[in-house]
Design a protein around this motif. Sequence first.
Motif, PDB file in Angstrom:
ATOM      1  N   THR A 286       0.823  -1.201   0.000  1.00 56.39           N
ATOM      2  CA  THR A 286       0.000   0.000   0.000  1.00 56.39           C
ATOM      3  C   THR A 286       0.857   1.252   0.000  1.00 56.39           C
ATOM      4  OG1 THR A 286      -1.675  -1.207   1.261  1.00 56.39           O
ATOM      5  CG2 THR A 286      -1.864   1.197   1.204  1.00 56.39           C
ATOM      6  N   ARG A 287       1.876   1.276   0.856  1.00 56.01           N
ATOM      7  CA  ARG A 287       2.764   2.434   0.926  1.00 56.01           C
ATOM      8  C   ARG A 287       3.500   2.633  -0.405  1.00 56.01           C
ATOM      9  NH1 ARG A 287       5.554   2.117   6.966  1.00 56.01           N
ATOM     10  NH2 ARG A 287       3.694   2.747   8.121  1.00 56.01           N
ATOM     11  N   LEU A 288       3.970   1.545  -0.959  1.00 52.72           N
ATOM     12  CA  LEU A 288       4.686   1.633  -2.237  1.00 52.72           C
ATOM     13  C   LEU A 288       3.757   2.147  -3.328  1.00 52.72           C
ATOM     14  CD1 LEU A 288       7.512   0.986  -3.410  1.00 52.72           C
ATOM     15  CD2 LEU A 288       6.598  -1.237  -4.106  1.00 52.72           C
ATOM     16  N   LEU A 289       2.512   1.694  -3.294  1.00 47.78           N
ATOM     17  CA  LEU A 289       1.548   2.124  -4.290  1.00 47.78           C
ATOM     18  C   LEU A 289       1.247   3.616  -4.170  1.00 47.78           C
ATOM     19  CD1 LEU A 289      -0.353   1.244  -6.558  1.00 47.78           C
ATOM     20  CD2 LEU A 289      -2.068   0.734  -4.836  1.00 47.78           C
ATOM     21  N   VAL A 290       1.107   4.117  -2.941  1.00 46.61           N
ATOM     22  CA  VAL A 290       0.862   5.548  -2.746  1.00 46.61           C
ATOM     23  C   VAL A 290       2.044   6.365  -3.261  1.00 46.61           C
ATOM     24  CG1 VAL A 290       0.519   7.363  -1.021  1.00 46.61           C
ATOM     25  CG2 VAL A 290      -0.719   5.201  -0.818  1.00 46.61           C
ATOM     26  N   VAL A 291       3.266   5.946  -2.921  1.00 45.09           N
ATOM     27  CA  VAL A 291       4.461   6.652  -3.409  1.00 45.09           C
ATOM     28  C   VAL A 291       4.521   6.596  -4.934  1.00 45.09           C
ATOM     29  CG1 VAL A 291       6.986   6.631  -3.432  1.00 45.09           C
ATOM     30  CG2 VAL A 291       5.759   6.287  -1.282  1.00 45.09           C
ATOM     31  N   GLY A 292       4.225   5.436  -5.494  1.00 46.08           N
ATOM     32  CA  GLY A 292       4.256   5.294  -6.945  1.00 46.08           C
ATOM     33  C   GLY A 292       3.237   6.176  -7.630  1.00 46.08           C
ATOM     34  N   LEU A 293       2.025   6.245  -7.083  1.00 47.40           N
ATOM     35  CA  LEU A 293       0.994   7.103  -7.654  1.00 47.40           C
ATOM     36  C   LEU A 293       1.416   8.564  -7.645  1.00 47.40           C
ATOM     37  CD1 LEU A 293      -2.284   5.562  -6.169  1.00 47.40           C
ATOM     38  CD2 LEU A 293      -1.737   5.766  -8.588  1.00 47.40           C
TER      39      LEU A 293
ATOM     40  N   TRP B 297       7.627   1.748  -9.088  1.00 47.73           N
ATOM     41  CA  TRP B 297       6.842   0.901  -9.972  1.00 47.73           C
ATOM     42  C   TRP B 297       7.568  -0.394 -10.307  1.00 47.73           C
ATOM     43  CZ3 TRP B 297       1.848   1.462 -10.490  1.00 47.73           C
ATOM     44  CH2 TRP B 297       1.292   2.702 -10.193  1.00 47.73           C
ATOM     45  N   LEU B 298       8.884  -0.396 -10.248  1.00 46.62           N
ATOM     46  CA  LEU B 298       9.616  -1.655 -10.389  1.00 46.62           C
ATOM     47  C   LEU B 298       9.248  -2.613  -9.263  1.00 46.62           C
ATOM     48  CD1 LEU B 298      13.191  -0.430 -11.420  1.00 46.62           C
ATOM     49  CD2 LEU B 298      11.572  -1.718 -12.830  1.00 46.62           C
ATOM     50  N   GLY B 299       9.118  -2.058  -8.034  1.00 49.90           N
ATOM     51  CA  GLY B 299       8.695  -2.886  -6.914  1.00 49.90           C
ATOM     52  C   GLY B 299       7.287  -3.409  -7.083  1.00 49.90           C
ATOM     53  N   LEU B 300       6.401  -2.607  -7.652  1.00 42.68           N
ATOM     54  CA  LEU B 300       5.025  -3.040  -7.867  1.00 42.68           C
ATOM     55  C   LEU B 300       4.927  -4.079  -8.975  1.00 42.68           C
ATOM     56  CD1 LEU B 300       3.373   0.446  -7.472  1.00 42.68           C
ATOM     57  CD2 LEU B 300       2.999  -1.515  -5.991  1.00 42.68           C
ATOM     58  N   VAL B 301       5.807  -3.995  -9.961  1.00 43.28           N
ATOM     59  CA  VAL B 301       5.834  -5.022 -11.005  1.00 43.28           C
ATOM     60  C   VAL B 301       6.235  -6.353 -10.397  1.00 43.28           C
ATOM     61  CG1 VAL B 301       7.048  -5.813 -13.067  1.00 43.28           C
ATOM     62  CG2 VAL B 301       6.245  -3.456 -12.915  1.00 43.28           C
ATOM     63  N   ARG B 302       7.238  -6.344  -9.510  1.00 41.98           N
ATOM     64  CA  ARG B 302       7.678  -7.593  -8.876  1.00 41.98           C
ATOM     65  C   ARG B 302       6.581  -8.187  -7.996  1.00 41.98           C
ATOM     66  NH1 ARG B 302      12.494  -4.717  -7.910  1.00 41.98           N
ATOM     67  NH2 ARG B 302      11.893  -4.450  -5.720  1.00 41.98           N
ATOM     68  N   ASP B 303       5.772  -7.319  -7.390  1.00 44.82           N
ATOM     69  CA  ASP B 303       4.717  -7.791  -6.489  1.00 44.82           C
ATOM     70  C   ASP B 303       3.506  -8.316  -7.260  1.00 44.82           C
ATOM     71  OD1 ASP B 303       3.785  -7.704  -3.520  1.00 44.82           O
ATOM     72  OD2 ASP B 303       2.093  -6.918  -4.672  1.00 44.82           O
ATOM     73  N   ARG B 304       3.488  -8.139  -8.571  1.00 46.32           N
ATOM     74  CA  ARG B 304       2.300  -8.449  -9.357  1.00 46.32           C
ATOM     75  C   ARG B 304       1.819  -9.893  -9.182  1.00 46.32           C
ATOM     76  NH1 ARG B 304       2.888  -9.668 -15.021  1.00 46.32           N
ATOM     77  NH2 ARG B 304       0.868  -9.952 -15.998  1.00 46.32           N
ATOM     78  N   SER B 305       2.742 -10.827  -9.114  1.00 41.09           N
ATOM     79  CA  SER B 305       2.337 -12.227  -8.962  1.00 41.09           C
ATOM     80  C   SER B 305       2.520 -12.722  -7.536  1.00 41.09           C
ATOM     81  CB  SER B 305       3.175 -13.114  -9.899  1.00 41.09           C
ATOM     82  OG  SER B 305       4.557 -12.976  -9.591  1.00 41.09           O
ATOM     83  N   ALA B 306       2.912 -11.825  -6.625  1.00 36.89           N
ATOM     84  CA  ALA B 306       3.131 -12.226  -5.247  1.00 36.89           C
ATOM     85  C   ALA B 306       1.896 -11.971  -4.416  1.00 36.89           C
ATOM     86  CB  ALA B 306       4.315 -11.474  -4.660  1.00 36.89           C
ATOM     87  N   GLY B 307       1.934 -12.422  -3.192  1.00 38.62           N
ATOM     88  CA  GLY B 307       0.813 -12.167  -2.289  1.00 38.62           C
ATOM     89  C   GLY B 307       0.491 -13.407  -1.504  1.00 38.62           C
ATOM     90  N   PRO B 308      -0.113 -13.299  -0.370  1.00 39.04           N
ATOM     91  CA  PRO B 308      -0.459 -14.421   0.467  1.00 39.04           C
ATOM     92  C   PRO B 308      -1.499 -15.294  -0.189  1.00 39.04           C
ATOM     93  CG  PRO B 308      -1.472 -12.428   1.311  1.00 39.04           C
ATOM     94  CD  PRO B 308      -0.615 -12.023   0.195  1.00 39.04           C
ATOM     95  N   SER B 309      -1.475 -16.530   0.131  1.00 40.33           N
ATOM     96  CA  SER B 309      -2.425 -17.458  -0.476  1.00 40.33           C
ATOM     97  C   SER B 309      -3.809 -17.316   0.095  1.00 40.33           C
ATOM     98  CB  SER B 309      -1.930 -18.902  -0.272  1.00 40.33           C
ATOM     99  OG  SER B 309      -1.770 -19.153   1.107  1.00 40.33           O
ATOM    100  N   SER B 310      -3.918 -16.754   1.287  1.00 38.19           N
ATOM    101  CA  SER B 310      -5.223 -16.538   1.884  1.00 38.19           C
ATOM    102  C   SER B 310      -5.224 -15.212   2.600  1.00 38.19           C
ATOM    103  CB  SER B 310      -5.570 -17.659   2.869  1.00 38.19           C
ATOM    104  OG  SER B 310      -4.632 -17.696   3.899  1.00 38.19           O
ATOM    105  N   PRO B 311      -6.368 -14.539   2.617  1.00 35.72           N
ATOM    106  CA  PRO B 311      -6.404 -13.218   3.237  1.00 35.72           C
ATOM    107  C   PRO B 311      -6.270 -13.285   4.738  1.00 35.72           C
ATOM    108  CG  PRO B 311      -8.592 -13.885   2.513  1.00 35.72           C
ATOM    109  CD  PRO B 311      -7.650 -14.916   2.027  1.00 35.72           C
ATOM    110  N   SER B 312      -5.655 -12.266   5.301  1.00 34.04           N
ATOM    111  CA  SER B 312      -5.558 -12.123   6.747  1.00 34.04           C
ATOM    112  C   SER B 312      -5.638 -10.650   7.074  1.00 34.04           C
ATOM    113  CB  SER B 312      -4.241 -12.720   7.264  1.00 34.04           C
ATOM    114  OG  SER B 312      -3.148 -11.980   6.784  1.00 34.04           O
ATOM    115  N   PRO B 313      -5.914 -10.284   8.315  1.00 35.55           N
ATOM    116  CA  PRO B 313      -6.104  -8.877   8.630  1.00 35.55           C
ATOM    117  C   PRO B 313      -4.916  -8.006   8.303  1.00 35.55           C
ATOM    118  CG  PRO B 313      -6.899 -10.250  10.422  1.00 35.55           C
ATOM    119  CD  PRO B 313      -6.197 -11.148   9.483  1.00 35.55           C
TER     120      PRO B 313
END
Length: 451
Positions: free
Chosen positions: A51-58, A225-241
């Motif tokens: 989220t922080r990276l996305l705000v900075v990128g925007l 945005w390079l960091g956001l490209v790397r995160d594109r296929s990443a992420g937890p397998s199940s949601p958590s708070p």
Amino acid sequence: MSDEPQTQIQQIRLSPPAPSGAPALTRSLSRTPSASADSPGTRLGPGVWLTRLLVVGLVLAALNLRPAITSLGALLEEVRDGLHMSGSVAGVLTSVPPFCFALFGFAAPRLARRFGPGAVVCAGMVAIMAGLLIRPFAGGTVGFLAASAVALMGIAVSNVLMPVIVKRYFPDRVGTMTGLYSMALALGTAAAAAVTVPMTEALGGSWRTGLGVWAVLAALAVVPWLGLVRDRSAGPSSPSPSHAAPVSAPAPASGLRLGRSRTAWGLACFFGLQATGAYITMGWMPQIFRDAGLSAGTAGLLLAVTMVMGVPLAFVIPRTAARMKNQGPIVIALGLCGLSAYAGLYFAPAEGAWLWAVLLGISNCSFPLALTMIGMRSRTGAGVVRLSAFAQSTGYLISIPGPLLVGVLYQHTGGPELPIALMATFLLPQMLAGVVAGRDRTIEDEARMRD
């Protein structure tokens, strides 16, 4: 529709809205209910960092969406002399931005579907950097135009995808986030207008250096945005708070025919006519002030005043518009400010220059209002993708003749009176289209009414 993005997009789950103000906004975007950045012993989850990276990128991306244009406007006379341009060719040059935005804006949904929005915006920042670095030294008018087109291609796809990214990652904060990046966009626009001339003088007086230095700002925007490209296929397998919850992209809105939607056409015409005024302002307003007897530095500062008005208003207007069911009253108020500014420029351009610059800056806040309405006139992320591409690309096509016509009028009349009258005339249909686009309905509602 074949151009509907199918990519998996992560949607950030945000905490309840915080009180207004920049610090509160930052806290609300960077915390989750169970993980506070300030809590001892608490580690930030990947969703918080994303989220922080996305705000900075925007913000950094928005800062780069106009310096390619306003830096040129501040030095247009020097560029014309250096490249031996006629007034008509200069008019073509100021028409290149909307042409490129229309052409490449149509491609943005396809690119987002294939590569993901983050990757496309990252590539857009790279294109801006390359174009700004190359164009002052390309040699000749053709090379200058070609390099400008590269930078504008990057701006075009980013323009279209900004509302899409906001709608998908911040669905409950469309007004706030649109205001944030619109404010950054206005800040970048104003900074380029204000400092390009003095910075050029400080760097030796060459307009080529003064234009090329803006590539540094674009290079900075590539990093997040390079960091956001790397995160594109990443992420937890199940949601958590404390993590971002991956969700599927919205189902394609294949039943929507935007060419038959009054709201879509109202948005496209409103967007196109406000873009016409904006690019005439950015390309020709310094020249109008210089023709009135003001210095190049003062003319650049006046353009900066016009652009900097969008910094606070671009944050306030989207938030206000998002709380209103009908945005027509805001459209009318902004249009009346523009008409007052053009009347002043026509009758007393030098005497009231600072007031006209302020009023014109208020009127130019139709741009963040248009972006906000794009996010509000569809119920789904898929609908926003299509509506954003349609409204912006069609709108930029509508805006192409305006700057070119101003250049022709300038060359054949030798003065700014007819161009100013033309700019004022454009505001009348803009206000009408904005009232249509501001009605409390969505493109999905119109599709159901046709059925």
